[in-house]
Motif scaffolding. Structure first.
Motif, PDB file in Angstrom:
ATOM      1  N   ILE A  22       0.857  -1.190   0.000  1.00 29.12           N
ATOM      2  CA  ILE A  22       0.000   0.000   0.000  1.00 29.12           C
ATOM      3  C   ILE A  22       0.886   1.230   0.000  1.00 29.12           C
ATOM      4  O   ILE A  22       1.762   1.374   0.865  1.00 29.12           O
ATOM      5  N   ILE A  23       0.677   2.116  -0.962  1.00 27.33           N
ATOM      6  CA  ILE A  23       1.467   3.343  -1.080  1.00 27.33           C
ATOM      7  C   ILE A  23       0.622   4.489  -0.535  1.00 27.33           C
ATOM      8  O   ILE A  23      -0.298   4.974  -1.188  1.00 27.33           O
ATOM      9  N   GLY A  24       0.918   4.882   0.691  1.00 25.17           N
ATOM     10  CA  GLY A  24       0.167   5.937   1.347  1.00 25.17           C
ATOM     11  C   GLY A  24      -0.368   5.491   2.687  1.00 25.17           C
ATOM     12  O   GLY A  24      -0.918   4.391   2.821  1.00 25.17           O
ATOM     13  N   SER A  25      -0.216   6.338   3.718  1.00 28.10           N
ATOM     14  CA  SER A  25      -0.598   5.964   5.080  1.00 28.10           C
ATOM     15  C   SER A  25      -1.715   6.831   5.626  1.00 28.10           C
ATOM     16  O   SER A  25      -1.802   7.064   6.833  1.00 28.10           O
ATOM     17  N   GLY A  26      -2.574   7.335   4.735  1.00 31.96           N
ATOM     18  CA  GLY A  26      -3.716   8.118   5.173  1.00 31.96           C
ATOM     19  C   GLY A  26      -4.929   7.240   5.444  1.00 31.96           C
ATOM     20  O   GLY A  26      -4.820   6.024   5.614  1.00 31.96           O
ATOM     21  N   ALA A  27      -6.107   7.866   5.462  1.00 30.61           N
ATOM     22  CA  ALA A  27      -7.335   7.155   5.813  1.00 30.61           C
ATOM     23  C   ALA A  27      -7.620   5.999   4.870  1.00 30.61           C
ATOM     24  O   ALA A  27      -7.993   4.902   5.309  1.00 30.61           O
ATOM     25  N   ALA A  28      -7.447   6.205   3.556  1.00 24.93           N
ATOM     26  CA  ALA A  28      -7.760   5.154   2.588  1.00 24.93           C
ATOM     27  C   ALA A  28      -6.796   3.982   2.720  1.00 24.93           C
ATOM     28  O   ALA A  28      -7.206   2.814   2.761  1.00 24.93           O
ATOM     29  N   GLY A  29      -5.500   4.279   2.782  1.00 25.52           N
ATOM     30  CA  GLY A  29      -4.493   3.228   2.855  1.00 25.52           C
ATOM     31  C   GLY A  29      -4.576   2.417   4.133  1.00 25.52           C
ATOM     32  O   GLY A  29      -4.492   1.179   4.112  1.00 25.52           O
ATOM     33  N   LEU A  30      -4.750   3.085   5.271  1.00 20.76           N
ATOM     34  CA  LEU A  30      -4.798   2.368   6.547  1.00 20.76           C
ATOM     35  C   LEU A  30      -6.104   1.583   6.712  1.00 20.76           C
ATOM     36  O   LEU A  30      -6.115   0.507   7.316  1.00 20.76           O
ATOM     37  N   THR A  31      -7.205   2.119   6.168  1.00 22.16           N
ATOM     38  CA  THR A  31      -8.455   1.359   6.190  1.00 22.16           C
ATOM     39  C   THR A  31      -8.278   0.046   5.445  1.00 22.16           C
ATOM     40  O   THR A  31      -8.667  -1.030   5.936  1.00 22.16           O
ATOM     41  N   ALA A  32      -7.681   0.115   4.251  1.00 18.50           N
ATOM     42  CA  ALA A  32      -7.433  -1.104   3.472  1.00 18.50           C
ATOM     43  C   ALA A  32      -6.489  -2.039   4.211  1.00 18.50           C
ATOM     44  O   ALA A  32      -6.700  -3.259   4.245  1.00 18.50           O
ATOM     45  N   ALA A  33      -5.444  -1.483   4.804  1.00 25.64           N
ATOM     46  CA  ALA A  33      -4.444  -2.303   5.489  1.00 25.64           C
ATOM     47  C   ALA A  33      -5.060  -3.103   6.626  1.00 25.64           C
ATOM     48  O   ALA A  33      -4.760  -4.294   6.811  1.00 25.64           O
ATOM     49  N   LEU A  34      -5.934  -2.477   7.414  1.00 26.54           N
ATOM     50  CA  LEU A  34      -6.520  -3.160   8.566  1.00 26.54           C
ATOM     51  C   LEU A  34      -7.444  -4.301   8.149  1.00 26.54           C
ATOM     52  O   LEU A  34      -7.518  -5.332   8.821  1.00 26.54           O
ATOM     53  N   VAL A  35      -8.138  -4.130   7.017  1.00 29.00           N
ATOM     54  CA  VAL A  35      -8.989  -5.217   6.515  1.00 29.00           C
ATOM     55  C   VAL A  35      -8.128  -6.351   5.958  1.00 29.00           C
ATOM     56  O   VAL A  35      -8.333  -7.530   6.264  1.00 29.00           O
ATOM     57  N   LEU A  36      -7.144  -6.009   5.146  1.00 26.33           N
ATOM     58  CA  LEU A  36      -6.275  -7.017   4.527  1.00 26.33           C
ATOM     59  C   LEU A  36      -5.479  -7.811   5.558  1.00 26.33           C
ATOM     60  O   LEU A  36      -5.236  -9.008   5.391  1.00 26.33           O
ATOM     61  N   ALA A  37      -5.065  -7.130   6.620  1.00 28.51           N
ATOM     62  CA  ALA A  37      -4.166  -7.752   7.591  1.00 28.51           C
ATOM     63  C   ALA A  37      -4.813  -8.901   8.359  1.00 28.51           C
ATOM     64  O   ALA A  37      -4.114  -9.690   9.004  1.00 28.51           O
ATOM     65  N   GLU A  38      -6.116  -9.021   8.280  1.00 29.89           N
ATOM     66  CA  GLU A  38      -6.766 -10.154   8.932  1.00 29.89           C
ATOM     67  C   GLU A  38      -6.379 -11.467   8.268  1.00 29.89           C
ATOM     68  O   GLU A  38      -6.457 -12.534   8.877  1.00 29.89           O
ATOM     69  N   GLN A  39      -5.942 -11.401   6.994  1.00 27.88           N
ATOM     70  CA  GLN A  39      -5.563 -12.613   6.277  1.00 27.88           C
ATOM     71  C   GLN A  39      -4.200 -12.535   5.595  1.00 27.88           C
ATOM     72  O   GLN A  39      -3.613 -13.572   5.291  1.00 27.88           O
ATOM     73  N   ARG A  40      -3.684 -11.335   5.342  1.00 32.18           N
ATOM     74  CA  ARG A  40      -2.468 -11.174   4.545  1.00 32.18           C
ATOM     75  C   ARG A  40      -1.460 -10.268   5.241  1.00 32.18           C
ATOM     76  O   ARG A  40      -1.810  -9.457   6.098  1.00 32.18           O
ATOM     77  N   LYS A  41      -0.195 -10.421   4.822  1.00 30.61           N
ATOM     78  CA  LYS A  41       0.860  -9.547   5.327  1.00 30.61           C
ATOM     79  C   LYS A  41       0.918  -8.299   4.440  1.00 30.61           C
ATOM     80  O   LYS A  41       0.995  -8.400   3.214  1.00 30.61           O
ATOM     81  N   VAL A  42       0.916  -7.162   5.078  1.00 29.61           N
ATOM     82  CA  VAL A  42       0.760  -5.890   4.374  1.00 29.61           C
ATOM     83  C   VAL A  42       1.931  -4.965   4.689  1.00 29.61           C
ATOM     84  O   VAL A  42       2.328  -4.826   5.851  1.00 29.61           O
ATOM     85  N   LEU A  43       2.466  -4.327   3.658  1.00 27.48           N
ATOM     86  CA  LEU A  43       3.476  -3.290   3.827  1.00 27.48           C
ATOM     87  C   LEU A  43       2.873  -1.958   3.414  1.00 27.48           C
ATOM     88  O   LEU A  43       2.319  -1.824   2.316  1.00 27.48           O
ATOM     89  N   VAL A  44       2.971  -0.967   4.298  1.00 26.71           N
ATOM     90  CA  VAL A  44       2.483   0.388   4.017  1.00 26.71           C
ATOM     91  C   VAL A  44       3.679   1.327   3.910  1.00 26.71           C
ATOM     92  O   VAL A  44       4.463   1.451   4.862  1.00 26.71           O
ATOM     93  N   LEU A  45       3.831   1.966   2.754  1.00 24.43           N
ATOM     94  CA  LEU A  45       4.898   2.947   2.543  1.00 24.43           C
ATOM     95  C   LEU A  45       4.321   4.346   2.690  1.00 24.43           C
ATOM     96  O   LEU A  45       3.309   4.677   2.067  1.00 24.43           O
ATOM     97  N   ALA A  46       4.958   5.168   3.513  1.00 26.82           N
ATOM     98  CA  ALA A  46       4.519   6.543   3.717  1.00 26.82           C
ATOM     99  C   ALA A  46       5.604   7.495   3.249  1.00 26.82           C
ATOM    100  O   ALA A  46       6.784   7.285   3.527  1.00 26.82           O
ATOM    101  N   LYS A  47       5.194   8.534   2.535  1.00 30.61           N
ATOM    102  CA  LYS A  47       6.153   9.566   2.156  1.00 30.61           C
ATOM    103  C   LYS A  47       6.293  10.538   3.320  1.00 30.61           C
ATOM    104  O   LYS A  47       5.322  11.178   3.720  1.00 30.61           O
ATOM    105  N   GLY A  48       7.473  10.639   3.890  1.00 28.72           N
ATOM    106  CA  GLY A  48       7.655  11.453   5.081  1.00 28.72           C
ATOM    107  C   GLY A  48       7.135  10.720   6.303  1.00 28.72           C
ATOM    108  O   GLY A  48       7.172   9.487   6.389  1.00 28.72           O
ATOM    109  N   ALA A  49       6.596  11.484   7.251  1.00 20.56           N
ATOM    110  CA  ALA A  49       6.077  10.896   8.482  1.00 20.56           C
ATOM    111  C   ALA A  49       4.789  10.137   8.196  1.00 20.56           C
ATOM    112  O   ALA A  49       4.096  10.400   7.213  1.00 20.56           O
ATOM    113  N   LEU A  50       4.447   9.208   9.074  1.00 24.06           N
ATOM    114  CA  LEU A  50       3.238   8.411   8.890  1.00 24.06           C
ATOM    115  C   LEU A  50       1.982   9.267   8.927  1.00 24.06           C
ATOM    116  O   LEU A  50       0.958   8.896   8.352  1.00 24.06           O
ATOM    117  N   ASP A  51       2.047  10.422   9.586  1.00 23.72           N
ATOM    118  CA  ASP A  51       0.879  11.300   9.661  1.00 23.72           C
ATOM    119  C   ASP A  51       1.042  12.540   8.788  1.00 23.72           C
ATOM    120  O   ASP A  51       0.405  13.563   9.013  1.00 23.72           O
TER     121      ASP A  51
END
Length: 539
Positions: free
Chosen positions: A13-42
């Motif tokens: 997942i490229i991006g650590s905002g609302a859309a990316g983290l929402t997807a990550a939390l759903v996917l992580a129930e079954q898959r390993k997820v990497l989230v890349l953030a440009k700069g700080a996570l927030d």
């Protein structure tokens, strides 16, 4: 040239905002997820969002009312099936966020709902005037705690990994066709080490935000440089409706603080727009809804008055309301303005329009799928059909939650269709050197943002668009030559993406021979009977 090392992650997942983290939390129930953030996570736009999230929760409000308001604001260009999908999933999105611990404001035991421009009912769920920050805190806390989610800050995405990066001789398709290509991950620069890494995954989600920094005045964060849109275009995905750049009507006018947004809710709670010269309330002259008209109408009205009278700004005044009411509803804005010597309970706020939201983007379907196999796009970098020609206030965070969830669930449902990544070439730096001409990047960035504001801003003409297209062509040639000779830096990557995004904005604006929603061309002031999307197809 070496091979890129396969990562242990299933989804990137490229991006650590609302859309990316929402997807990550759903996917992580079954898959390993990497989230890349440009700069700080927030560091993205989510944390900056003040207003709130639109959802039908009030007695007397209906899904049909929310759908109608969205499509009126979007000037008929919305795809109704998308609007219905998002609106109907909004209450569930609010419940999920509340379950994560988002401390939404309550009143008399129920959610406190405010109202914003273009909405026919009170339906904005909020956390004071800092909703985005509170939502992001809850999402990032949950993501950090999940063992299947890895968060990597300070990573600047350069280009998507596609079939042309394979080592097995797989040929490019040439011109775009409906079957598309395949995305296998991304090359990204680690700003802490200066090294480019290759991240591979079975599926990739672009959640990289908008392109606000194409303009000199913007409420967007520093990193909103259209990265996902530009990368997807270069990889072969279609892009749609890039001419529709939303300009927020009320950004603080301050020579030192250039991106302080004064939330829509100030007008929703009774704030008036006034001429600083006479104190006249001017919005009723432009629209019967006055300050509650959609953002494009309010922004054009302010722009008109500023140009007509030679002003630097207009006033936004809510000082006629009870001071305690103002401090209670807008505590963060109040405190920030006080540090600048402005007491909004006693005096008006000087405001100007500023670029605020990218309504166009990578063309997606209702599951977030793009033209490339394995590649999804969600949030501001996408064009789902929700916003049409103008985003309705507080529908943007909502889109992030609904589409982040939808994309993740589609990936999980179709997991067996995704092949493991093939052997991919590593990043090649053998023929480049460190730059000794960084001034080129700064100069080009400044020039681009200035002429985009002047030529491709709130009001456009054919001549202005032609001038912008000419300048972009020259600058793209210069930057592409620079990119080919020097080692990449974050500034160079962003400038390359900004120029590509600006090119897409201008191409889209020149293709639309009417005025609709956010796109106003003085040479084509009428609105055509049929609403049609502007879809750009890569060569």
């Amino acid at each position: 040239m070496g091979l890129a090392t396969l990562t242990e992650y299933d989804v990137l997942i490229i991006g650590s905002g609302a859309a990316g983290l929402t997807a990550a939390l759903v996917l992580a129930e079954q898959r390993k997820v990497l989230v890349l953030a440009k700069g700080a996570l927030d560091g993205g736009s989510t944390s900056w969002a003040q207003g709130g999230i639109a959802a039908v929760l009030d007695e007397g409000d209906t899904f049909e009312d929310h759908i109608r308001d969205t499509m009126i604001a979007g000037a008929g260009l919305n795809r109704r099936e998308t609007v219905e999908f998002v609106v109907e999933h909004a209450p569930e999105a609010i419940r999920r966020l509340a379950a994560l611990g988002v401390p939404f404001n309550h009143e008399a035991g129920a959610l406190h709902l405010t109202r914003e421009g273009g909405h026919s009912h009170r339906r904005i769920v909020h956390v004071d005037d800092a909703t985005g920050f509170a939502v992001h805190e809850a999402l990032i806390t949950a993501a950090r705690a999940h063992p299947n989610i890895t968060l990597r800050p300070n990573m600047v995405a350069i280009d998507l990994v596609t079939d042309r990066h394979r080592t097995d001789g797989h040929a490019d398709r040439g011109r775009w066709d409906k079957s598309g290509g395949q995305a296998w991950g991304v090359y990204a620069l680690d700003e802490t080490t200066g090294k480019v890494e290759c991240f591979l995954a079975r599926s990739t989600i672009l959640a990289s935000g908008g392109a606000g920094r194409t303009y000199v005045f913007s409420t967007a964060p520093r990193g909103a440089t259209g990265d996902g849109i530009a990368m997807a275009w270069r990889a072969g995905a279609r892009v749609s409706n890039m001419e529709f750049m939303q300009f927020h009507p009320t950004c603080l006018y301050n020579l030192e603080v250039k991106n302080l947004l004064i939330t829509e809710a100030v007008r929703g709670e009774g704030g008036h727009l006034l001429l600083p010269t006479t104190g006249e309330r001017f919005m009723p002259r432009f629209d019967p809804r006055a300050e509650l008209a959609p953002r494009d109408i309010v922004a054009r009205a302010i722009d008109h008055e500023i140009k007509r009278l030679g002003l630097d700004y207009v006033h936004l005044d809510i000082s006629h309301k009870d001071p305690e009411f103002v401090r209670h509803h807008f505590p963060n804005i109040y405190e920030r303005l006080m540090t600048l010597g402005i007491d909004m309970t006693r005096q008006p706020i000087p405001v100007v329009p500023a670029q605020h939201y990218t309504c166009g983007g990578v063309l997606i379907d209702q599951a977030g799928r793009t033209d490339l196999g394995g590649l999804y796009a969600v949030g501001e970098c996408s064009e789902s059909g929700l916003h049409g020609a103008n985003r309705l206030a507080s529908n943007s965070l909502l889109e992030c939650f609904v589409f982040g969830d939808a994309a993740a669930r589609d990936i999980l449902a179709r997991w067996d269709d995704f092949a493991p990544p093939p052997a991919i070439r590593a990043w090649d730096e053998s023929r480049v050197t460190d730059s000794d001409e960084e001034v080129v990047i700064k100069q080009t960035w400044t020039e681009l943002r200035r002429f985009m504001w002047n030529y491709v801003g709130i009001v456009r003409t054919n001549k202005r668009l032609e001038r912008a297209a000419h300048r972009i062509k020259l600058l793209k040639n210069e930057v592409n030559e620079y990119y080919g000779n020097f080692r990449v830096t974050a500034d160079l990557i962003e400038l390359r993406n900004l120029l590509q995004t600006a090119d897409l904005i201008v191409k889209s604006a020149r293709a639309r021979r009417e005025s609709r929603g956010l796109h106003y061309n003085e040479d084509y002031p009428a609105t055509l009977p049929a609403a049609r999307d502007t879809v750009l197809v890569p060569n």
